[in-house]
Write a protein that holds these residues in place. Structure first.
Motif, PDB file in Angstrom:
ATOM      1  N   LEU A   1       0.851  -1.193   0.000  1.00  0.00           N
ATOM      2  CA  LEU A   1       0.000   0.000   0.000  1.00  0.00           C
ATOM      3  C   LEU A   1       0.883   1.239   0.000  1.00  0.00           C
ATOM      4  O   LEU A   1       1.806   1.356   0.821  1.00  0.00           O
TER       5      LEU A   1
ATOM      6  N   ARG B   1      -0.814  -6.507 -15.325  1.00  0.00           N
ATOM      7  CA  ARG B   1      -1.596  -6.205 -14.124  1.00  0.00           C
ATOM      8  C   ARG B   1      -3.076  -6.444 -14.382  1.00  0.00           C
ATOM      9  O   ARG B   1      -3.543  -6.389 -15.519  1.00  0.00           O
TER      10      ARG B   1
ATOM     11  N   ALA C   1      -6.765  -5.287 -12.584  1.00  0.00           N
ATOM     12  CA  ALA C   1      -7.567  -4.576 -11.596  1.00  0.00           C
ATOM     13  C   ALA C   1      -8.889  -5.316 -11.408  1.00  0.00           C
ATOM     14  O   ALA C   1      -9.322  -6.061 -12.299  1.00  0.00           O
TER      15      ALA C   1
ATOM     16  N   PRO D   1      -3.750   6.266  -8.245  1.00  0.00           N
ATOM     17  CA  PRO D   1      -4.771   5.304  -7.798  1.00  0.00           C
ATOM     18  C   PRO D   1      -5.165   4.319  -8.890  1.00  0.00           C
ATOM     19  O   PRO D   1      -5.456   3.155  -8.591  1.00  0.00           O
TER      20      PRO D   1
ATOM     21  N   ASP E   1      -3.309   2.849 -10.828  1.00  0.00           N
ATOM     22  CA  ASP E   1      -2.304   1.787 -10.931  1.00  0.00           C
ATOM     23  C   ASP E   1      -2.622   0.624  -9.992  1.00  0.00           C
ATOM     24  O   ASP E   1      -1.946  -0.406 -10.027  1.00  0.00           O
ATOM     25  N   THR E   2      -3.634   0.777  -9.157  1.00  0.00           N
ATOM     26  CA  THR E   2      -4.018  -0.278  -8.227  1.00  0.00           C
ATOM     27  C   THR E   2      -4.432  -1.533  -8.983  1.00  0.00           C
ATOM     28  O   THR E   2      -5.309  -1.482  -9.851  1.00  0.00           O
TER      29      THR E   2
ATOM     30  N   GLN F   1      -0.053  -7.764  -4.890  1.00  0.00           N
ATOM     31  CA  GLN F   1      -1.035  -6.681  -4.861  1.00  0.00           C
ATOM     32  C   GLN F   1      -0.352  -5.335  -4.684  1.00  0.00           C
ATOM     33  O   GLN F   1       0.493  -5.158  -3.799  1.00  0.00           O
TER      34      GLN F   1
ATOM     35  N   THR G   1      -1.595  -1.398  -4.126  1.00  0.00           N
ATOM     36  CA  THR G   1      -2.727  -0.521  -3.837  1.00  0.00           C
ATOM     37  C   THR G   1      -2.222   0.897  -3.652  1.00  0.00           C
ATOM     38  O   THR G   1      -1.338   1.136  -2.826  1.00  0.00           O
ATOM     39  N   VAL G   2      -2.766   1.825  -4.441  1.00  0.00           N
ATOM     40  CA  VAL G   2      -2.367   3.223  -4.373  1.00  0.00           C
ATOM     41  C   VAL G   2      -3.547   4.028  -3.855  1.00  0.00           C
ATOM     42  O   VAL G   2      -4.603   4.063  -4.486  1.00  0.00           O
ATOM     43  N   SER G   3      -3.346   4.667  -2.725  1.00  0.00           N
ATOM     44  CA  SER G   3      -4.425   5.460  -2.128  1.00  0.00           C
ATOM     45  C   SER G   3      -4.328   6.912  -2.574  1.00  0.00           C
ATOM     46  O   SER G   3      -3.228   7.429  -2.805  1.00  0.00           O
TER      47      SER G   3
END
Length: 124
Positions: free
Chosen positions: A11, A38, A40, A88, A90-91, A119, A121-123
């Motif tokens: 993350l 990737r 999603a 985000p 790129d998640t 995994q 995860t980009v917030s």
């Protein structure tokens, strides 16, 4: 038994960086092109980057060009994906693959081996 094992996911806040690694075992892939893909949630797996057998040629999807860098260390049988300026969008779960040939390719059907994924995860 041939295995590709990804690591380095996690993350991160938007604008941050991560470095993914893909370690191969069971055989050498020094003569094979490698790639990162990737997937999603709710979407199909998509191409991210590929590198030829020597590391001298790379190709990226437009969505990551200028932000991601693929590289490889054939002595370690490992391929990397440096991801900077993460967004985000790129998640996703990131997968590495080993292609059948020596030239980098964005065709998923050209890949014979896949890792289990890591995994990212980009917030926002």
């Amino acid at each position: 038994q041939v295995q590709l094992v990804e690591s380095g996911g996690g993350l991160v806040q938007a604008g941050g960086s991560l470095r993914l690694s893909c370690a191969a075992s069971g055989r050498t892939f020094r003569w094979n092109a490698m790639g990162w893909w990737r997937q999603a949630p709710g979407k199909e797996r998509e191409f991210v980057a590929t590198i030829n057998w020597s590391g001298g040629s790379t190709h990226y999807d437009d969505s990551v060009k200028g932000r991601f860098t693929i590289s490889r260390d054939n002595a370690k049988n490992t391929v990397y994906l440096q991801m900077n300026s993460l967004k985000p969008e790129d998640t996703a779960v990131y997968y590495c693959g080993a292609a059948r040939g020596t030239l980098g390719t964005a065709l998923s059907t050209s890949y014979d081996y896949w890792g289990q994924g890591t995994q990212v995860t980009v917030s926002s």
